[in-house]
Motif scaffolding. Structure first.
Motif, PDB file in Angstrom:
ATOM      1  N   ALA A  49     112.089  47.282  96.124  1.00  0.00           N
ATOM      2  CA  ALA A  49     111.804  46.970  94.707  1.00  0.00           C
ATOM      3  C   ALA A  49     110.956  45.879  94.613  1.00  0.00           C
ATOM      4  N   VAL A  50     110.857  44.883  95.178  1.00  0.00           N
ATOM      5  CA  VAL A  50     110.135  43.594  95.024  1.00  0.00           C
ATOM      6  C   VAL A  50     108.585  43.718  95.389  1.00  0.00           C
ATOM      7  N   LEU A  51     108.393  44.564  95.878  1.00  0.00           N
ATOM      8  CA  LEU A  51     106.960  44.796  96.603  1.00  0.00           C
ATOM      9  C   LEU A  51     105.835  45.106  94.978  1.00  0.00           C
ATOM     10  N   ALA A  52     107.147  46.053  95.070  1.00  0.00           N
ATOM     11  CA  ALA A  52     106.601  47.292  93.609  1.00  0.00           C
ATOM     12  C   ALA A  52     106.358  46.453  92.654  1.00  0.00           C
ATOM     13  N   ALA A  53     107.516  45.487  92.059  1.00  0.00           N
ATOM     14  CA  ALA A  53     107.215  44.607  90.918  1.00  0.00           C
ATOM     15  C   ALA A  53     106.183  43.306  91.658  1.00  0.00           C
ATOM     16  N   ILE A  54     105.749  42.888  92.635  1.00  0.00           N
ATOM     17  CA  ILE A  54     105.044  42.249  92.708  1.00  0.00           C
ATOM     18  C   ILE A  54     103.534  42.856  92.356  1.00  0.00           C
ATOM     19  N   ARG A  58     100.471  42.310  89.510  1.00  0.00           N
ATOM     20  CA  ARG A  58      99.348  41.839  89.695  1.00  0.00           C
ATOM     21  C   ARG A  58      98.150  43.137  89.376  1.00  0.00           C
ATOM     22  N   GLY A  59      98.369  44.359  89.055  1.00  0.00           N
ATOM     23  CA  GLY A  59      97.708  45.474  88.337  1.00  0.00           C
ATOM     24  C   GLY A  59      97.055  45.756  89.709  1.00  0.00           C
ATOM     25  N   GLY A  60      97.882  45.675  90.806  1.00  0.00           N
ATOM     26  CA  GLY A  60      96.995  46.851  91.501  1.00  0.00           C
ATOM     27  C   GLY A  60      97.496  47.992  92.590  1.00  0.00           C
ATOM     28  N   VAL A  61      98.139  48.808  91.227  1.00  0.00           N
ATOM     29  CA  VAL A  61      98.425  49.872  91.364  1.00  0.00           C
ATOM     30  C   VAL A  61      97.933  50.785  92.164  1.00  0.00           C
ATOM     31  N   PRO A  62      97.458  51.559  93.494  1.00  0.00           N
ATOM     32  CA  PRO A  62      96.588  52.195  93.661  1.00  0.00           C
ATOM     33  C   PRO A  62      96.369  54.266  92.966  1.00  0.00           C
ATOM     34  N   GLY A  63      95.591  54.477  93.260  1.00  0.00           N
ATOM     35  CA  GLY A  63      95.509  55.984  92.370  1.00  0.00           C
ATOM     36  C   GLY A  63      95.662  56.469  93.287  1.00  0.00           C
ATOM     37  N   MET A  64      96.437  57.731  92.546  1.00  0.00           N
ATOM     38  CA  MET A  64      95.767  59.175  93.636  1.00  0.00           C
ATOM     39  C   MET A  64      94.609  59.300  94.927  1.00  0.00           C
ATOM     40  N   ALA A  65      93.204  59.041  94.614  1.00  0.00           N
ATOM     41  CA  ALA A  65      92.622  59.310  95.162  1.00  0.00           C
ATOM     42  C   ALA A  65      92.446  58.411  96.247  1.00  0.00           C
TER      43      ALA A  65
END
Length: 148
Positions: A49-54, A58-65
Motif C-alpha cells: 500500500a505504501v509503495l503503491a501510493a508513492i 510520483r506518476g510512475g505507474v508502468p504500462g502493461m507493455a
C-alpha cells in the motif's frame, strides 16, 4: 569516495536498520495474529500500500507493455522478499536480533559472492578475491560469536 557512494552507503545502512527493526515488530504482530505467515502477509500488504501510493503520487505507474517486457525471473523478487520476511518473523524470537541479522548478512554475502562472480541478472562481473572471502568469513565469525 564520491558523495554518490557515501549517499548510497548511508541509504543502505538506514535500510539495514529498517530490516533489523522490522523483524521484532513483525514477530510481535505474529504473536497477536497467531501466525508468522499471516504476519508476513500483513507486513507485505502494508508495504504494498505504501509503495503503491508513492508510485501513483510520483506518476510512475508502468504500462502493461513495460511490465510484459520484463524477463520471467524479474517477477520473483516479491517471493524472495516473502521468504526473508517469514524467516525473520519466525526466527527472531529464537535467535535474537543480533544473531538473526548476522545470519541474514552472512547469507546475503555468500549469495553476493556467487552473483558478483557470475554476473547474474545482468550485473557486472566482479572477481572473488581473497579480501572479499575474508570479509564473508569475518561475518561468519561474528555470527558464531553472537551465539557464545
Amino acid at each position: 569516495m564520491s558523495i554518490t557512494v557515501w549517499i548510497a552507503l548511508i541509504a543502505i545502512a538506514v535500510g539495514g536498520m529498517a530490516i533489523a527493526t522490522q523483524a521484532p515488530i513483525n514477530s510481535r504482530l505474529a504473536s497477536h495474529v497467531g501466525d508468522p505467515v499471516a504476519a508476513a502477509a500483513i507486513s507485505f500488504g502494508v508495504g504494498f500500500a505504501v509503495l503503491a501510493a508513492i508510485t501513483i503520487l510520483r506518476g510512475g505507474v508502468p504500462g502493461m507493455a513495460q511490465m510484459a517486457s520484463a524477463p520471467w525471473w524479474a517477477w520473483t523478487g516479491g517471493a524472495l522478499g516473502a521468504i526473508y520476511v517469514w524467516a525473520a518473523v519466525w526466527s527472531v524470537s529464537t535467535l535474537g536480533v543480533v544473531t538473526m541479522v548476522a545470519a541474514l548478512i552472512f547469507g546475503q554475502l555468500a549469495a553476493a559472492l556467487v552473483l558478483d562472480s557470475t554476473g547474474a541478472f545482468g550485473l557486472a562481473v566482479r572477481e572473488i578475491s581473497l579480501t572479499r572471502i575474508l570479509a564473508v568469513l569475518c561475518v561468519a565469525v561474528g555470527l558464531i560469536l553472537s551465539r557464545l
